[in-house]
Design an enzyme around this catalytic site. Structure first.
Site, PDB file in Angstrom:
ATOM      1  N   ALA A 187       2.321  -1.408  -7.735  1.00 57.60           N
ATOM      2  CA  ALA A 187       2.160  -2.231  -8.792  1.00 57.60           C
ATOM      3  C   ALA A 187       2.411  -3.622  -8.277  1.00 57.60           C
ATOM      4  O   ALA A 187       1.836  -4.057  -7.362  1.00 57.60           O
ATOM      5  CB  ALA A 187       3.238  -1.799  -9.931  1.00 57.60           C
ATOM      6  N   TYR A 188       3.434  -4.326  -8.974  1.00 55.32           N
ATOM      7  CA  TYR A 188       3.382  -5.748  -8.924  1.00 55.32           C
ATOM      8  C   TYR A 188       3.757  -6.006  -7.423  1.00 55.32           C
ATOM      9  O   TYR A 188       3.386  -7.041  -6.545  1.00 55.32           O
ATOM     10  CB  TYR A 188       4.794  -6.255  -9.717  1.00 55.32           C
ATOM     11  CG  TYR A 188       4.685  -7.801 -10.088  1.00 55.32           C
ATOM     12  CD1 TYR A 188       3.953  -8.834  -9.266  1.00 55.32           C
ATOM     13  CD2 TYR A 188       5.527  -8.489 -10.863  1.00 55.32           C
ATOM     14  CE1 TYR A 188       3.969 -10.152  -9.361  1.00 55.32           C
ATOM     15  CE2 TYR A 188       5.881  -9.681 -11.153  1.00 55.32           C
ATOM     16  CZ  TYR A 188       4.756 -10.790 -10.425  1.00 55.32           C
ATOM     17  OH  TYR A 188       4.841 -11.766 -10.574  1.00 55.32           O
TER      18      TYR A 188
ATOM     19  N   ALA B 169       6.437 -16.358  -3.619  1.00 54.44           N
ATOM     20  CA  ALA B 169       6.251 -17.711  -3.634  1.00 54.44           C
ATOM     21  C   ALA B 169       7.632 -18.467  -3.162  1.00 54.44           C
ATOM     22  O   ALA B 169       8.256 -19.393  -3.686  1.00 54.44           O
ATOM     23  CB  ALA B 169       5.625 -18.570  -4.492  1.00 54.44           C
TER      24      ALA B 169
ATOM     25  N   ASN C 237       9.294   0.845 -12.675  1.00 60.05           N
ATOM     26  CA  ASN C 237       8.304   0.038 -11.668  1.00 60.05           C
ATOM     27  C   ASN C 237       9.253  -0.790 -11.034  1.00 60.05           C
ATOM     28  O   ASN C 237       9.281  -0.603  -9.844  1.00 60.05           O
ATOM     29  CB  ASN C 237       7.199  -0.518 -12.433  1.00 60.05           C
ATOM     30  CG  ASN C 237       5.941   0.135 -12.430  1.00 60.05           C
ATOM     31  OD1 ASN C 237       5.859   1.192 -11.763  1.00 60.05           O
ATOM     32  ND2 ASN C 237       4.948  -0.133 -13.046  1.00 60.05           N
TER      33      ASN C 237
ATOM     34  N   ASP D 161      -1.182   3.604 -17.052  1.00 58.81           N
ATOM     35  CA  ASP D 161       0.032   3.734 -16.467  1.00 58.81           C
ATOM     36  C   ASP D 161       1.006   2.987 -17.366  1.00 58.81           C
ATOM     37  O   ASP D 161       2.203   3.038 -17.466  1.00 58.81           O
ATOM     38  CB  ASP D 161       0.081   3.080 -15.115  1.00 58.81           C
ATOM     39  CG  ASP D 161      -0.358   3.962 -14.186  1.00 58.81           C
ATOM     40  OD1 ASP D 161      -0.545   5.259 -14.246  1.00 58.81           O
ATOM     41  OD2 ASP D 161      -1.274   3.610 -13.025  1.00 58.81           O
ATOM     42  N   GLY D 162       0.518   1.533 -17.852  1.00 57.00           N
ATOM     43  CA  GLY D 162       1.315   0.836 -18.938  1.00 57.00           C
ATOM     44  C   GLY D 162       1.950   1.635 -20.061  1.00 57.00           C
ATOM     45  O   GLY D 162       3.019   1.312 -20.787  1.00 57.00           O
TER      46      GLY D 162
END
Ligand code: NAP
EC number: 2.7.1.23
Length: 265
Positions: free
Chosen positions: A160-161, A183, A120, A45-46
């Site tokens: 993804a992320y 966070a 993405n 995917d990258g």
């Protein structure tokens, strides 16, 4: 048909790229790096992210197809042993073209505005410490953010992320953007919603820098550091990315295979 191959650069991907060129030449496909109609990504995917950014200026004219050299990917559905079948399909049948939404990112600085696009996600993080930013949705204050960063993902990037941050997996046919926190600090001064938010296609959000700070900005895998950002507008792009499907590749099967481990037949 004009095509180009983008490979990951490892030995196997390079060998497969060579094999693809031989098969393509034998079937009359034309290698054309400058104006391809089909961009074949060989790797993971990258690798497709790299291919996308190499040809993002020609999105109306190209379709992408992915070959994976490891695990089944979200963008790469063809296996290494299926190149002959892929080239045959590319010469003998019309693909089903699926078009998916992208993120449009507008950076505003004292010296002007620059536009960027992501397949993405767009990520903003502090370089030196936590970031302080005001988040507006549709030009109205939504929250004051203090924390490690913010990820604004497309539906394709939701696996993804965004997923690592507890965001929802969104079907790529739903034109939207998802804002997920990295966070966040919550106290009486800085208060955030604490959960990911999904914006529809006709909404936008602004991330307004609220102190002098060095920011790490990422558009998929491409990074830049900036100290001059005033605000960042994120919206669903008017352009879309096209994938060429020569056989079904259902999104929920990919999710199941990638995260739950059951084989897709
Ligand atoms: P990388 O760190 O080498 O790879 C990130 C991983 O994400 C790879 O396993 C990649 O798959 C996978 N991936 C990429 N797009 C995906 C998608 N749409 N859905 C599910 N998995 C996906 O970085 P990279 O190859 O340069 O890729 C950049 C991407 O890394 C960013 O767009 C971001 O989404 C992701 N990332 C994730 C985290 C996290 O989860 N904590 C942190 C930073 C960045 P392949 O192995 O098939 O290439």
């Amino acid at each position: 048909m004009n095509y180009v191959v983008v490979d990951r650069g490892d030995e196997l991907s390079k060998q497969l790229a060579e094999q693809f060129h031989e098969l393509a030449a034998a079937r009359g496909l034309t290698f054309n790096e400058d104006s391809p109609e089909m961009v074949v990504s060989i790797g993971g995917d990258g690798t497709l992210l790299q291919a996308f950014h190499s040809y993002k200026d020609r999105l109306d004219d190209v379709a992408f197809v992915g070959v994976h050299t490891g695990h089944l990917g979200f963008f790469a559905d063809w296996k290494a042993g299926e190149l002959e079948e892929l080239v045959r399909m590319m010469t003998e049948s019309e693909p089903h073209i699926v078009r998916y939404p992208l993120a449009q990112i507008e950076l505003e600085t004292a010296s002007g505005v620059s536009n960027h696009i992501a397949l993405n996600e767009f990520t903003i993080k502090g370089v030196d410490n936590t970031i302080v930013a005001q988040i507006n949705i549709n030009d109205e204050l939504f929250e004051m953010f203090r924390g490690d960063g913010i990820v604004v993902s497309t539906p394709l990037g939701s696996t993804a992320y965004n997923k690592s941050l507890g965001g929802a997996v969104i079907h790529p046919s739903i034109e939207s953007l998802q804002i997920a926190e990295i966070a966040s600090i919550n106290n009486r001064v800085y208060r955030t919603l604490g959960s990911a938010v999904v914006l529809p296609q006709h909404h936008h959000c602004d991330i307004i820098s609220r102190k002098e700070q060095r920011l790490l900005l990422s558009f998929d895998h491409l990074n830049m550091t900036r100290s001059d950002i005033r605000s960042i507008r994120c919206s669903v792009a008017s352009r879309k990315v096209s994938f060429a499907r020569y056989r079904p590749f259902p999104f929920w099967n990919r999710v199941r295979e990638a995260f739950l481990g059951y084989d897709v037949k």
